[in-house]
Write an enzyme that holds these catalytic residues in place. Structure first.
Site, PDB file in Angstrom:
ATOM      1  N   SER A 158      12.371  68.625  59.661  1.00  0.00           N
ATOM      2  CA  SER A 158      12.620  68.918  58.241  1.00  0.00           C
ATOM      3  C   SER A 158      11.349  69.513  57.652  1.00  0.00           C
ATOM      4  O   SER A 158      10.537  68.802  57.084  1.00  0.00           O
ATOM      5  CB  SER A 158      13.003  67.625  57.511  1.00  0.00           C
ATOM      6  OG  SER A 158      14.240  67.153  57.983  1.00  0.00           O
ATOM      7  N   LEU A 159      11.203  70.824  57.797  1.00  0.00           N
ATOM      8  CA  LEU A 159       9.951  71.467  57.376  1.00  0.00           C
ATOM      9  C   LEU A 159       9.945  71.703  55.861  1.00  0.00           C
ATOM     10  O   LEU A 159       9.081  71.201  55.149  1.00  0.00           O
ATOM     11  CB  LEU A 159       9.765  72.786  58.143  1.00  0.00           C
ATOM     12  CG  LEU A 159       8.410  73.451  57.955  1.00  0.00           C
ATOM     13  CD1 LEU A 159       7.276  72.586  58.501  1.00  0.00           C
ATOM     14  CD2 LEU A 159       8.377  74.829  58.593  1.00  0.00           C
ATOM     15  N   HIS A 160      10.857  72.485  55.357  1.00  0.00           N
ATOM     16  CA  HIS A 160      11.137  72.668  53.927  1.00  0.00           C
ATOM     17  C   HIS A 160      10.046  73.345  53.105  1.00  0.00           C
ATOM     18  O   HIS A 160      10.287  73.665  51.935  1.00  0.00           O
ATOM     19  CB  HIS A 160      11.499  71.338  53.252  1.00  0.00           C
ATOM     20  CG  HIS A 160      12.626  70.601  53.898  1.00  0.00           C
ATOM     21  ND1 HIS A 160      13.772  71.211  54.337  1.00  0.00           N
ATOM     22  CD2 HIS A 160      12.791  69.278  54.196  1.00  0.00           C
ATOM     23  CE1 HIS A 160      14.586  70.312  54.860  1.00  0.00           C
ATOM     24  NE2 HIS A 160      14.014  69.129  54.793  1.00  0.00           N
TER      25      HIS A 160
ATOM     26  N   CYS B 299      27.471  62.721  62.928  1.00  0.00           N
ATOM     27  CA  CYS B 299      26.194  62.514  62.235  1.00  0.00           C
ATOM     28  C   CYS B 299      25.994  61.012  62.049  1.00  0.00           C
ATOM     29  O   CYS B 299      26.816  60.344  61.424  1.00  0.00           O
ATOM     30  CB  CYS B 299      26.261  63.234  60.891  1.00  0.00           C
ATOM     31  SG  CYS B 299      24.779  63.026  59.908  1.00  0.00           S
TER      32      CYS B 299
ATOM     33  N   CYS C  53      15.856  54.584  53.141  1.00  0.00           N
ATOM     34  CA  CYS C  53      14.723  55.234  53.821  1.00  0.00           C
ATOM     35  C   CYS C  53      13.451  54.864  53.076  1.00  0.00           C
ATOM     36  O   CYS C  53      13.439  54.840  51.848  1.00  0.00           O
ATOM     37  CB  CYS C  53      14.923  56.757  53.808  1.00  0.00           C
ATOM     38  SG  CYS C  53      13.696  57.652  54.786  1.00  0.00           S
TER      39      CYS C  53
ATOM     40  N   GLY D  89      18.238  57.621  56.674  1.00  0.00           N
ATOM     41  CA  GLY D  89      17.053  57.037  57.302  1.00  0.00           C
ATOM     42  C   GLY D  89      16.229  58.007  58.121  1.00  0.00           C
ATOM     43  O   GLY D  89      16.656  59.124  58.421  1.00  0.00           O
ATOM     44  N   GLU D  90      15.025  57.555  58.465  1.00  0.00           N
ATOM     45  CA  GLU D  90      14.108  58.365  59.279  1.00  0.00           C
ATOM     46  C   GLU D  90      14.103  57.773  60.699  1.00  0.00           C
ATOM     47  O   GLU D  90      13.526  56.710  60.935  1.00  0.00           O
ATOM     48  CB  GLU D  90      12.707  58.330  58.648  1.00  0.00           C
ATOM     49  CG  GLU D  90      11.595  58.878  59.522  1.00  0.00           C
ATOM     50  CD  GLU D  90      11.890  60.234  60.168  1.00  0.00           C
ATOM     51  OE1 GLU D  90      12.186  61.197  59.458  1.00  0.00           O
ATOM     52  OE2 GLU D  90      11.818  60.316  61.410  1.00  0.00           O
TER      53      GLU D  90
ATOM     54  N   CYS E 141      15.705  64.460  48.128  1.00  0.00           N
ATOM     55  CA  CYS E 141      16.703  63.728  48.931  1.00  0.00           C
ATOM     56  C   CYS E 141      17.174  62.482  48.204  1.00  0.00           C
ATOM     57  O   CYS E 141      16.359  61.684  47.733  1.00  0.00           O
ATOM     58  CB  CYS E 141      16.096  63.340  50.279  1.00  0.00           C
ATOM     59  SG  CYS E 141      17.167  62.279  51.272  1.00  0.00           S
TER      60      CYS E 141
ATOM     61  N   ASN F 176      21.549  70.482  48.133  1.00  0.00           N
ATOM     62  CA  ASN F 176      22.706  69.704  47.703  1.00  0.00           C
ATOM     63  C   ASN F 176      22.315  68.889  46.466  1.00  0.00           C
ATOM     64  O   ASN F 176      21.547  67.943  46.570  1.00  0.00           O
ATOM     65  CB  ASN F 176      23.105  68.787  48.865  1.00  0.00           C
ATOM     66  CG  ASN F 176      24.011  67.671  48.411  1.00  0.00           C
ATOM     67  OD1 ASN F 176      24.954  67.893  47.670  1.00  0.00           O
ATOM     68  ND2 ASN F 176      23.699  66.463  48.861  1.00  0.00           N
TER      69      ASN F 176
HETATM   70  N1  SAH Z   1      15.169  61.520  57.792  1.00  0.00           N
HETATM   71  C1  SAH Z   1      15.459  62.575  58.665  1.00  0.00           C
HETATM   72  C2  SAH Z   1      16.935  62.752  58.959  1.00  0.00           C
HETATM   73  C3  SAH Z   1      17.913  62.541  57.822  1.00  0.00           C
HETATM   74  S1  SAH Z   1      18.009  63.731  56.538  1.00  0.00           S
HETATM   75  C4  SAH Z   1      14.883  63.873  58.147  1.00  0.00           C
HETATM   76  O1  SAH Z   1      14.420  63.909  57.018  1.00  0.00           O
HETATM   77  O2  SAH Z   1      14.862  64.829  58.917  1.00  0.00           O
HETATM   78  C5  SAH Z   1      18.850  65.090  57.283  1.00  0.00           C
HETATM   79  C6  SAH Z   1      18.472  66.438  56.640  1.00  0.00           C
HETATM   80  O3  SAH Z   1      19.025  66.564  55.311  1.00  0.00           O
HETATM   81  C7  SAH Z   1      16.978  66.638  56.486  1.00  0.00           C
HETATM   82  O4  SAH Z   1      16.585  67.923  56.899  1.00  0.00           O
HETATM   83  C8  SAH Z   1      16.795  66.475  55.004  1.00  0.00           C
HETATM   84  O5  SAH Z   1      15.611  67.075  54.581  1.00  0.00           O
HETATM   85  C9  SAH Z   1      18.049  67.120  54.464  1.00  0.00           C
HETATM   86  N2  SAH Z   1      18.358  66.786  53.074  1.00  0.00           N
HETATM   87  C10 SAH Z   1      18.124  65.628  52.430  1.00  0.00           C
HETATM   88  N3  SAH Z   1      18.528  65.712  51.135  1.00  0.00           N
HETATM   89  C11 SAH Z   1      19.016  66.946  50.975  1.00  0.00           C
HETATM   90  C12 SAH Z   1      19.596  67.646  49.856  1.00  0.00           C
HETATM   91  N4  SAH Z   1      19.731  67.062  48.686  1.00  0.00           N
HETATM   92  N5  SAH Z   1      20.013  68.906  50.051  1.00  0.00           N
HETATM   93  C13 SAH Z   1      19.896  69.489  51.274  1.00  0.00           C
HETATM   94  N6  SAH Z   1      19.365  68.897  52.350  1.00  0.00           N
HETATM   95  C14 SAH Z   1      18.922  67.644  52.200  1.00  0.00           C
HETATM   96 FE1  SF4 Z   2      15.629  61.724  53.036  1.00  0.00          FE
HETATM   97 FE2  SF4 Z   2      14.895  62.210  55.581  1.00  0.00          FE
HETATM   98 FE3  SF4 Z   2      13.082  62.249  53.578  1.00  0.00          FE
HETATM   99 FE4  SF4 Z   2      14.166  59.919  54.347  1.00  0.00          FE
HETATM  100  S1  SF4 Z   2      12.859  61.267  55.559  1.00  0.00           S
HETATM  101  S2  SF4 Z   2      13.833  60.608  52.224  1.00  0.00           S
HETATM  102  S3  SF4 Z   2      16.258  60.580  54.832  1.00  0.00           S
HETATM  103  S4  SF4 Z   2      14.841  63.661  53.852  1.00  0.00           S
END
Ligand code: SAH
Ligand code: SF4
Length: 386
Positions: free
Chosen positions: A243-245, A127, A134, A189-190, A141, A320
């Site tokens: 990262s849909l969520h 990873c 970010c 980061g993104e 996050c 998390n």
């Molecule tokens: N910035 C990018 C990649 C890094 S984050 C992105 O957002 O996709 C990697 C993954 O971890 C993403 O799907 C993000 O949404 C998830 N993530 C971030 N914080 C989290 C948390 N506290 N619990 C679970 N997943 C989390």
């Molecule tokens: Fe976290 Fe990814 Fe959102 Fe940046 S884009 S704040 S790394 S979940």
């Protein structure tokens, strides 16, 4: 300083030389050739030398010019006057009981990022981080609460892989099984907001004469930087994770604020148009499970509806927790009820297990805090899994 350059002869360790020497990690063949010309090499030989250097740097993993035995002795002596192949310093390296390794690496300006290796029986994923911090502020996050410090350069991104391979002893690039068989751009980061550096790093990592990792073994995760998604598919052809969520713009606007710029409809259209997706190579949708926010059966049904016509799989990620977070992880029941609805509709929908979860927990967290988080997270996961 000495720890940074263990293999450089004492004569080359003067601070003046260090300040001006150019690190070759992150350079393409063409760029290496151009640097050689700048350093006084003739154009004709520079091209050939750049190929040799590319091989030694990225295939053999050499960090010391003396190891580069196909290059003349005289040149091997001259190269360290102008160049280095130094890695960033490893500030800490931890190994968990399940074999997961976490590196905290420090770059020349003191900034640090984490990389994580999750080993499986005959393979493993690394990873990798793309930025320090970010600029986006996803509300669940931890990385989103940090101020962006800066983008990583291509060399700094590749160096995370090289450091991990140094530690694992995985040089030269193996033809068969690999401990680092996959890369996930899911660290801090993104990646699509640092697209040029990420693209350059991945192209070098994919180059068949170097590290030689196939695009099918690389996954890039994005929060939804829509204008860059197509370019990523066209130019890199790597696997895409989104990262849909959330399944409504109202909820996603809060969880993933970039949604206000690129709403769900546009994001899903970009996924439908993603050049290298098909049934054999599906797009992964990451979905963090937040109690009472996005985890109802109605949400699951809406997710299924949204994903219609997209070759998709869903990764359900138990939240998390981190100090100060305003969310709680969904209950075990809610997660499995959600997973069943998505699964019954024909989409693979695994719930991340602690090891996979370790990647998420490790990525985007500063080490001092991540230790605490992972301990609590593991407990909540164990109970989530029953
Ligand atoms: N910035 C990018 C990649 C890094 S984050 C992105 O957002 O996709 C990697 C993954 O971890 C993403 O799907 C993000 O949404 C998830 N993530 C971030 N914080 C989290 C948390 N506290 N619990 C679970 N997943 C989390
Ligand atoms: Fe976290 Fe990814 Fe959102 Fe940046 S884009 S704040 S790394 S979940």
């Amino acid at each position: 300083m000495d720890a940074l350059i263990p293999d450089v002869p004492a004569v080359n360790r003067s601070p003046d030389l260090l300040a001006i020497r150019k690190n070759l990690i992150g350079l393409t063949r063409e760029e290496i050739a151009a640097e050689l010309v700048l350093a006084g090499e003739k154009e004709k030989t520079a091209k050939m030398r750049s190929k040799q250097l590319f091989h030694w740097l990225y295939y053999q993993g050499a960090s010391d010019f003396d190891q580069m035995t196909t290059i003349s002795k005289e040149m091997r002596k001259r190269l360290p006057e102008t160049f280095t192949a130094d890695r960033p310093e490893i500030t800490s390296l931890q190994e968990s009981t399940d074999g997961t390794r976490k590196w905290l690496v420090k770059y020349h300006d003191g900034q640090e990022v984490e990389s994580v290796h999750i080993p499986e029986e005959d393979r493993g994923a690394l990873c990798v981080s793309s930025q320090v911090g970010c600029t986006l502020t996803c509300s669940f996050c931890h990385t989103g609460t940090m101020k962006l410090v800066r983008n990583l350069t291509a060399g700094e991104i590749i160096a995370q892989m090289m450091v991990a391979r140094d530690t694992l002893g995985e040089w030269p690039s193996p033809k068969g099984e690999r401990m680092i068989s996959n890369i996930v751009m899911m660290g801090m980061g993104e990646p699509l907001l640092n697209y040029d550096n990420v693209a350059k790093a991945l192209k070098i990592i994919m180059d068949g004469e170097g590290i030689s990792l196939s695009k099918r073994r690389i996954t890039l995760s994005t929060s939804g930087v829509v204008p860059k998604i197509h370019q990523c598919g066209e130019e890199l052809g790597v696997n895409l994770a989104i990262s849909l969520h959330a399944v409504t713009d109202d909820v996603r606007d809060i969880l993933v604020p970039i949604n206000k710029r690129y709403p769900i409809k546009e994001l899903l259209q970009a996924c439908k148009d993603y050049p290298s997706s098909n049934n054999a190579r599906r797009i992964t949708f990451e979905y963090v499970m937040l109690a009472g926010i996005n985890d109802s059966p109605a949400d699951a049904k809406e997710l299924v509806r949204l994903l219609k016509d997209i070759p998709a799989k869903v990764n359900l990620i138990p939240f998390n927790p981190w100090p100060g977070a305003n969310y709680q992880c969904s209950s075990n029941n809610a997660i499995h009820r959600f997973a069943k609805i998505v699964n019954d509709a024909g989409y693979s929908s695994p719930v991340r297990v602690p090891r996979g979860r370790d990647i998420m927990a490790a990525c985007g967290q500063l080490k001092s805090e991540s230790k605490k988080i992972r301990a609590s997270e593991r407990n909540s996961l164990q109970s989530a899994q029953g």
